[in-house]
Design an enzyme around this catalytic site. Structure first.
Site, PDB file in Angstrom:
ATOM      1  N   LYS A   1      -9.772 -11.043 -46.462  1.00 15.71           N
ATOM      2  CA  LYS A   1     -10.741  -9.951 -46.336  1.00 15.71           C
ATOM      3  C   LYS A   1      -9.974  -8.652 -46.197  1.00 15.71           C
ATOM      4  O   LYS A   1      -8.820  -8.653 -45.768  1.00 15.71           O
ATOM      5  CB  LYS A   1     -11.614 -10.157 -45.093  1.00 15.71           C
ATOM      6  CG  LYS A   1     -12.924  -9.410 -45.133  1.00 15.71           C
ATOM      7  CD  LYS A   1     -13.986 -10.194 -45.897  1.00 15.71           C
ATOM      8  CE  LYS A   1     -15.323  -9.488 -45.917  1.00 15.71           C
ATOM      9  NZ  LYS A   1     -16.392 -10.380 -46.404  1.00 15.71           N
TER      10      LYS A   1
HETATM   11  P1  NAD Z   1     -24.645  -3.271 -47.938  1.00 15.15           P
HETATM   12  O1  NAD Z   1     -23.687  -2.178 -47.646  1.00 15.15           O
HETATM   13  O2  NAD Z   1     -25.204  -3.399 -49.303  1.00 15.15           O
HETATM   14  O3  NAD Z   1     -25.892  -3.202 -46.910  1.00 15.15           O
HETATM   15  C1  NAD Z   1     -25.710  -3.158 -45.530  1.00 15.15           C
HETATM   16  C2  NAD Z   1     -27.072  -2.932 -44.901  1.00 15.15           C
HETATM   17  O4  NAD Z   1     -26.945  -3.003 -43.473  1.00 15.15           O
HETATM   18  C3  NAD Z   1     -27.668  -1.569 -45.206  1.00 15.15           C
HETATM   19  O5  NAD Z   1     -29.065  -1.715 -45.430  1.00 15.15           O
HETATM   20  C4  NAD Z   1     -27.422  -0.782 -43.920  1.00 15.15           C
HETATM   21  O6  NAD Z   1     -28.385   0.239 -43.734  1.00 15.15           O
HETATM   22  C5  NAD Z   1     -27.590  -1.883 -42.909  1.00 15.15           C
HETATM   23  N1  NAD Z   1     -26.981  -1.543 -41.619  1.00 15.15           N
HETATM   24  C6  NAD Z   1     -25.762  -1.019 -41.384  1.00 15.15           C
HETATM   25  N2  NAD Z   1     -25.595  -0.815 -40.072  1.00 15.15           N
HETATM   26  C7  NAD Z   1     -26.719  -1.240 -39.474  1.00 15.15           C
HETATM   27  C8  NAD Z   1     -27.160  -1.290 -38.130  1.00 15.15           C
HETATM   28  N3  NAD Z   1     -26.373  -0.880 -37.133  1.00 15.15           N
HETATM   29  N4  NAD Z   1     -28.392  -1.787 -37.868  1.00 15.15           N
HETATM   30  C9  NAD Z   1     -29.188  -2.217 -38.869  1.00 15.15           C
HETATM   31  N5  NAD Z   1     -28.838  -2.180 -40.162  1.00 15.15           N
HETATM   32  C10 NAD Z   1     -27.614  -1.708 -40.460  1.00 15.15           C
HETATM   33  O7  NAD Z   1     -23.888  -4.610 -47.476  1.00 15.15           O
HETATM   34  P2  NAD Z   1     -24.144  -6.095 -47.983  1.00 15.15           P
HETATM   35  O8  NAD Z   1     -23.201  -6.359 -49.094  1.00 15.15           O
HETATM   36  O9  NAD Z   1     -25.584  -6.327 -48.138  1.00 15.15           O
HETATM   37  O10 NAD Z   1     -23.597  -6.926 -46.728  1.00 15.15           O
HETATM   38  C11 NAD Z   1     -24.416  -7.201 -45.598  1.00 15.15           C
HETATM   39  C12 NAD Z   1     -23.815  -8.370 -44.835  1.00 15.15           C
HETATM   40  O11 NAD Z   1     -23.719  -9.493 -45.721  1.00 15.15           O
HETATM   41  C13 NAD Z   1     -22.416  -8.153 -44.292  1.00 15.15           C
HETATM   42  O12 NAD Z   1     -22.279  -8.892 -43.082  1.00 15.15           O
HETATM   43  C14 NAD Z   1     -21.532  -8.777 -45.341  1.00 15.15           C
HETATM   44  O13 NAD Z   1     -20.271  -9.166 -44.850  1.00 15.15           O
HETATM   45  C15 NAD Z   1     -22.376  -9.965 -45.729  1.00 15.15           C
HETATM   46  N6  NAD Z   1     -22.078 -10.538 -47.039  1.00 15.15           N
HETATM   47  C16 NAD Z   1     -22.123  -9.787 -48.177  1.00 15.15           C
HETATM   48  C17 NAD Z   1     -21.836 -10.384 -49.403  1.00 15.15           C
HETATM   49  C18 NAD Z   1     -21.955  -9.641 -50.696  1.00 15.15           C
HETATM   50  O14 NAD Z   1     -21.819 -10.289 -51.743  1.00 15.15           O
HETATM   51  N7  NAD Z   1     -22.251  -8.365 -50.712  1.00 15.15           N
HETATM   52  C19 NAD Z   1     -21.463 -11.733 -49.442  1.00 15.15           C
HETATM   53  C20 NAD Z   1     -21.443 -12.476 -48.265  1.00 15.15           C
HETATM   54  C21 NAD Z   1     -21.746 -11.866 -47.067  1.00 15.15           C
END
Ligand code: NAD
Length: 424
Positions: free
Chosen positions: A114
């Site tokens: 990561k």
């Molecule tokens: P993203 O940046 O697209 O979205 C993040 C979201 O979280 C946004 O809507 C933001 O407003 C919200 N957010 C941020 N801080 C916040 C808070 N304090 N309270 C409430 N909401 C908050 O990110 P993503 O890619 O959707 O990732 C989200 C989660 O999923 C992370 O934990 C990431 O590690 C995990 N994840 C993502 C992927 C991927 O393919 N993108 C894969 C596996 C896991």
């Protein structure tokens, strides 16, 4: 042998502390492989880099960058890159370790890695964002590569950032290396289905868990925290299956509508600067009240450590689908188990993204691209096989799905470790 590392000071609920406790819980189920378990508690390699750039106003800014390769016993490192002001080495270590477990849980030929930069990208211009991305990529270029470690998008990073990373790495090695990152734009070696893959995986595992619980998705009430790539796609797929999205929280606040939020309006509104709360089709409530909203399914899809013991007591959900990485602290996990709330853990629930990243990497090497149906069918099959295997393990040992996922994954990782032997 102690697993304390001098360079991090985890607490019980911090990301690395949470991960260590998850490993401790699985050790009794590892049999003779337990002698190798300490390997899971130590990242193989952690790189800290300085990322200096010239800002648009002529000043020089420095950002902290990290890339951690937790374990590569089963293949090259794989894992996203996060741009967020709260990124720390400890957080990146935990996220890299969860990638090791996740890739093994779905049996992809990868280890776990990561990366992250401690920066608020919302405060940067596009030019500054590109400079940060390119300098960071150059700095970690000594350890990433199509056969060694393959980054991907995570919080606040997207296909454009992957394109800059691919280009920077390619410039440095003197040839286009599409396989160095996944989550790229389609015309640059990206894969159909990648953008929606993580949310789709949350849906696939959630649909199966709901079926086993006897919970009908038609009319089921769902609360989603985090409405970015993962949360919004999962919400759309559940809504298509007949569920109602009754609450959404993002970084701007919380919005609710017990009759179901209209996603056709909410999704575009959430992409604007005003975020989810700028949508007029619901009532804005206090953020803490999100956790006690009447719902059947709770999907944390934002950041780590969100489901605390107190929030675990409050939730009305019967099923928690961990779209985010590490959203539930260990004490909350125990409370949810005691309360009979089923948790589909991150390390299987959100594995759809890395699975289609794997498809992208394979397609890049063969320069032969599949259609979206083929990708979605393969994704569904891999996720369902993995989940069924984990469910059988949980039933056999009478353990939670999380510990069962760790049991399946850690056996694969440590078996590989044992078979490879220690070098030299
Ligand atoms: P993203 O940046 O697209 O979205 C993040 C979201 O979280 C946004 O809507 C933001 O407003 C919200 N957010 C941020 N801080 C916040 C808070 N304090 N309270 C409430 N909401 C908050 O990110 P993503 O890619 O959707 O990732 C989200 C989660 O999923 C992370 O934990 C990431 O590690 C995990 N994840 C993502 C992927 C991927 O393919 N993108 C894969 C596996 C896991």
């Amino acid at each position: 042998m102690s697993s304390e590392l001098s360079y991090v000071q985890p607490t019980a609920n911090s990301p690395w502390g949470t991960y260590l406790s998850q490993v401790d819980r699985v050790v009794p189920y590892l049999g003779g492989l337990a002698r190798w378990a300490e390997t899971l508690k130590r990242p193989k390699r952690a790189l800290i880099v300085d990322v200096p750039i010239e800002m648009d106003d002529g000043s020089i800014a420095h950002f902290e960058g990290f890339r951690v390769q937790h374990n590569m016993s089963r293949g090259p490192g794989k894992g996203g890159v996060r741009f967020h002001p709260d990124v720390t080495l400890e957080e990146v270590m935990a996220l890299s370790a969860w990638m090791t477990v996740k890739t093994a849980a779905v049996n992809l030929p990868y280890g776990g890695a990561k990366g992250g930069i401690r920066v608020d990208p919302k405060k940067l211009s596009m030019k500054e964002l590109e400079k940060v991305t390119r300098r960071y990529t150059s700095e970690i270029g000594i350890i990433i590569g199509p056969h060694s470690d393959i980054p991907a998008p995570d919080v606040n990073t997207n296909a454009q950032i992957m394109a800059w990373m691919m280009d920077t790495y390619s410039m440095n090695v003197g040839g286009t290396a599409t396989g160095v990152v996944t989550g790229k734009p389609l015309h640059l070696g990206g894969s159909l289905g990648r953008v929606k893959a993580t949310g789709r995986g949350v849906f696939v595992t959630g649909r199966e868990a709901a079926r086993r619980l006897g919970l009908d998705l038609r009319g089921a009430r769902i609360a989603v925290q985090g409405f970015g790539n993962v949360g919004s796609v999962a919400a759309e797929l559940f809504a298509e299956a007949g569920a109602k999205i009754v609450a959404v929280q993002d970084h701007t606040g919380t919005i609710v509508n017990e009759n179901g939020l209209d996603l056709a309006g909410l999704v575009p509104a959430s992409r604007t600067e005003g975020g989810a709360v700028s949508f007029k089709g619901g009532e804005v409530i206090d953020n803490e009240d999100f956790w006690k909203v009447a719902c059947d399914i709770l999907i944390p899809a934002a950041l780590e450590g969100q489901i605390t013991a107190e929030r675990a007591q409050k939730t009305k959900a019967r099923l928690v689908l961990e779209g985010a990485n590490g959203p539930t602290v260990p004490t909350a996990d125990d409370i949810l188990a005691e309360r009979g709330v089923l948790v589909v853990p991150d390390v299987i629930c959100n594995a759809g993204g890395v699975t289609v990243s794997y498809f992208e990497w394979v397609q890049d090497f063969s320069s032969f691209f599949w259609d979206e149906d083929e990708i979605n069918v393969r994704l569904d099959r891999i996720m369902m096989n993995a989940l069924n295997n984990i469910w059988d393990t949980a039933d056999r040992h009478k353990i939670t799905l999380r510990t069962a996922t760790y049991a399946v994954a850690c056996e694969r990782i440590l078996m590989a470790r044992q078979e490879r032997g220690l070098y030299p």
